[in-house]
Design a protein around this motif. Structure first.
Motif, PDB file in Angstrom:
ATOM      1  N   THR A 242       0.835  -1.207   0.000  1.00 48.61           N
ATOM      2  CA  THR A 242       0.000   0.000   0.000  1.00 48.61           C
ATOM      3  C   THR A 242       0.863   1.247   0.000  1.00 48.61           C
ATOM      4  OG1 THR A 242      -1.816  -1.125   1.138  1.00 48.61           O
ATOM      5  CG2 THR A 242      -1.776   1.271   1.259  1.00 48.61           C
TER       6      THR A 242
ATOM      7  N   CYS B 221     -10.153  -3.439   2.045  1.00 47.04           N
ATOM      8  CA  CYS B 221     -10.443  -3.678   0.626  1.00 47.04           C
ATOM      9  C   CYS B 221     -11.776  -4.411   0.461  1.00 47.04           C
ATOM     10  CB  CYS B 221      -9.298  -4.425  -0.037  1.00 47.04           C
ATOM     11  SG  CYS B 221      -8.826  -5.977   0.750  1.00 47.04           S
ATOM     12  N   TYR B 222     -11.924  -5.571   1.084  1.00 46.83           N
ATOM     13  CA  TYR B 222     -13.186  -6.301   0.958  1.00 46.83           C
ATOM     14  C   TYR B 222     -14.379  -5.496   1.501  1.00 46.83           C
ATOM     15  CZ  TYR B 222     -10.320 -10.529   0.111  1.00 46.83           C
ATOM     16  OH  TYR B 222      -9.441 -11.455  -0.381  1.00 46.83           O
TER      17      TYR B 222
ATOM     18  N   SER C   1      -9.564 -11.981  -4.335  1.00 47.26           N
ATOM     19  CA  SER C   1      -8.622 -10.876  -4.481  1.00 47.26           C
ATOM     20  C   SER C   1      -7.351 -11.355  -5.155  1.00 47.26           C
ATOM     21  CB  SER C   1      -8.271 -10.290  -3.102  1.00 47.26           C
ATOM     22  OG  SER C   1      -7.201  -9.355  -3.202  1.00 47.26           O
TER      23      SER C   1
ATOM     24  N   SER D 240      -1.676  -9.701  -4.162  1.00 43.97           N
ATOM     25  CA  SER D 240      -1.094  -8.551  -3.463  1.00 43.97           C
ATOM     26  C   SER D 240      -1.868  -8.223  -2.197  1.00 43.97           C
ATOM     27  CB  SER D 240      -1.049  -7.327  -4.382  1.00 43.97           C
ATOM     28  OG  SER D 240      -2.356  -6.977  -4.819  1.00 43.97           O
ATOM     29  N   GLY D 241      -3.090  -8.750  -2.086  1.00 47.26           N
ATOM     30  CA  GLY D 241      -3.843  -8.563  -0.853  1.00 47.26           C
ATOM     31  C   GLY D 241      -3.177  -9.208   0.348  1.00 47.26           C
TER      32      GLY D 241
ATOM     33  N   TYR E 277      -7.895 -15.913  -2.520  1.00 43.78           N
ATOM     34  CA  TYR E 277      -6.872 -15.307  -3.378  1.00 43.78           C
ATOM     35  C   TYR E 277      -6.775 -16.079  -4.682  1.00 43.78           C
ATOM     36  CZ  TYR E 277      -5.084 -12.790   0.727  1.00 43.78           C
ATOM     37  OH  TYR E 277      -4.958 -11.970   1.826  1.00 43.78           O
TER      38      TYR E 277
ATOM     39  N   GLN F 132      -3.495  -8.136  -8.724  1.00 42.75           N
ATOM     40  CA  GLN F 132      -4.412  -7.248  -8.007  1.00 42.75           C
ATOM     41  C   GLN F 132      -5.758  -7.186  -8.702  1.00 42.75           C
ATOM     42  OE1 GLN F 132      -1.377  -4.115  -8.818  1.00 42.75           O
ATOM     43  NE2 GLN F 132      -3.143  -2.722  -8.858  1.00 42.75           N
TER      44      GLN F 132
ATOM     45  N   ILE G  66     -10.286  -7.224  -7.403  1.00 41.60           N
ATOM     46  CA  ILE G  66     -11.236  -7.961  -6.570  1.00 41.60           C
ATOM     47  C   ILE G  66     -12.558  -8.115  -7.305  1.00 41.60           C
ATOM     48  CG2 ILE G  66     -12.772  -7.735  -4.545  1.00 41.60           C
ATOM     49  CD1 ILE G  66     -10.495  -6.630  -2.957  1.00 41.60           C
TER      50      ILE G  66
ATOM     51  N   ASN H 279      -7.931  -3.899  -5.452  1.00 43.38           N
ATOM     52  CA  ASN H 279      -7.670  -3.973  -4.017  1.00 43.38           C
ATOM     53  C   ASN H 279      -6.560  -3.028  -3.573  1.00 43.38           C
ATOM     54  OD1 ASN H 279      -5.996  -6.092  -5.484  1.00 43.38           O
ATOM     55  ND2 ASN H 279      -5.009  -6.161  -3.481  1.00 43.38           N
TER      56      ASN H 279
ATOM     57  N   GLY I 291      -9.497  -0.060  -2.923  1.00 40.58           N
ATOM     58  CA  GLY I 291      -9.403  -0.892  -1.737  1.00 40.58           C
ATOM     59  C   GLY I 291      -8.241  -0.578  -0.825  1.00 40.58           C
ATOM     60  N   ALA I 292      -7.395   0.392  -1.174  1.00 38.28           N
ATOM     61  CA  ALA I 292      -6.243   0.690  -0.309  1.00 38.28           C
ATOM     62  C   ALA I 292      -5.640   2.055  -0.666  1.00 38.28           C
ATOM     63  CB  ALA I 292      -5.193  -0.417  -0.401  1.00 38.28           C
TER      64      ALA I 292
END
Length: 316
Positions: free
Chosen positions: A15, A117-118, A147, A150-151, A202, A207, A209, A289, A293-294
């Protein structure tokens, strides 16, 4: 006006690196960095935090709490990208499109907690429908999400892009103890009275989602159908720059959702798929994500906070 000073605490994680990329070349911001040898020095970090107009915490939860406690300068404002403060009443939840006026609450806040993210996808889909009474707050919800790797953070990137990448799993579900830390965040900000079942996973892509929420129309209030659900979402996000609602799709077996389609952006695309004959609906969200998401969300919140700083300086 002088450039705003921004310190990214934990800037070598996925991130933090993405935030650096998104801020590169901006003349209204000066990014404060520490040498490698000083990144874990509490005294130097405290000095950097206190020297910042806005500090962004890209840290594990415990470290984010410690960093927030290091701040002694009352003028320093924080954005926490961890999950440490997402249900704390002292922190403003950093989802600008979540509710009317939320962007202004973020703009004026001293402490902002970036959404997970989720939860970004789940809350975007569910909160408007629960608030409108179309989905009961106690509906027995199941939330499924896939995802990019990278999550997992740097560890996931190292596994899938390192020398042993050939042995990495193509797909893996996790959170099977049904105690994922995102669940309280989803329930709190979506307005749920019952804990949803949340099953994340995953895939072998970097990356992006896809998050889906299946619904049975027979369990919804009388008269609620896919069109009503879609209309509620469309009305909620009308005019929003970063959240789009796709046209309603009915009984189309050819429909596909690509988790990577919005990669590199700060956009979130919501969809409603239905089969009226079966009385079933699927709500879906697609986003990056590492974007909405970030890192993208963090920069969006940063811009809101800096715009408030500009306004305040202009008034003074």
């Amino acid at each position: 006006m002088r450039p705003a000073t921004v310190f990214i605490d934990g800037d070598q994680g996925t991130t933090g690196l993405q935030i650096h990329d998104r801020l590169r070349g901006r003349v209204d911001i000066r990014v404060l960095t520490l040498p490698d040898a000083e990144r874990k020095n509490p005294q130097r970090r405290a000095q950097a935090l206190d020297a910042s107009d806005v500090a962004i915490l890209c840290l594990p939860d415990a470290a984010a709490r410690e960093a927030a406690a290091l701040v002694s300068n009352p003028a320093t404002r924080l954005i926490d990208a961890s999950s440490a403060h997402r249900v704390s009443p002292e922190w403003v939840y950093g989802f600008p499109e979540m509710a009317p006026g939320q962007d202004q609450r973020i703009a004026q806040a001293k402490r902002v907690s970036n959404p997970g993210c989720y939860p970004t996808g789940a809350i975007a889909l569910l909160r408007p429908l629960v608030a409108a009474g179309l989905v009961p707050a106690d509906y027995p919800l199941n939330i499924h999400a896939v995802s990019g790797y990278s999550g997992m953070g740097r560890a996931g990137v190292d596994v899938y892009e390192g020398p042993d990448a050939a042995g990495a799993a193509a797909f893996q579900a996790y959170g099977l103890g049904l105690a994922h830390k995102h669940v309280p965040e989803i329930a709190a900000h979506a307005g749920l009275s019952q804990r949803p079942v949340f099953l994340p996973s995953y895939g072998a892509f970097r990356q992006g989602i896809v998050l889906t929420v299946p619904l049975h129309l027979r369990l919804l209030p009388a008269g609620v159908d896919a069109a009503a659900l879609h209309a509620s979402l469309a009305a909620c996000y009308a005019g929003q720059r970063h959240v789009q609602v796709a046209p309603l799709a009915e009984a189309d077996d050819a429909a596909r959702l690509d988790p990577q389609i919005l990669n590199g952006s700060n956009d979130l695309r919501l969809s409603v798929f239905s089969n009226a004959a079966q009385g079933q609906v699927v709500l879906a969200a697609v986003f990056d994500n590492l974007g909405k998401g970030a890192a993208g969300a963090a920069v969006q919140n940063l811009d809101l906070m800096l715009a408030q700083r500009t306004l305040a300086d202009g008034v003074s």
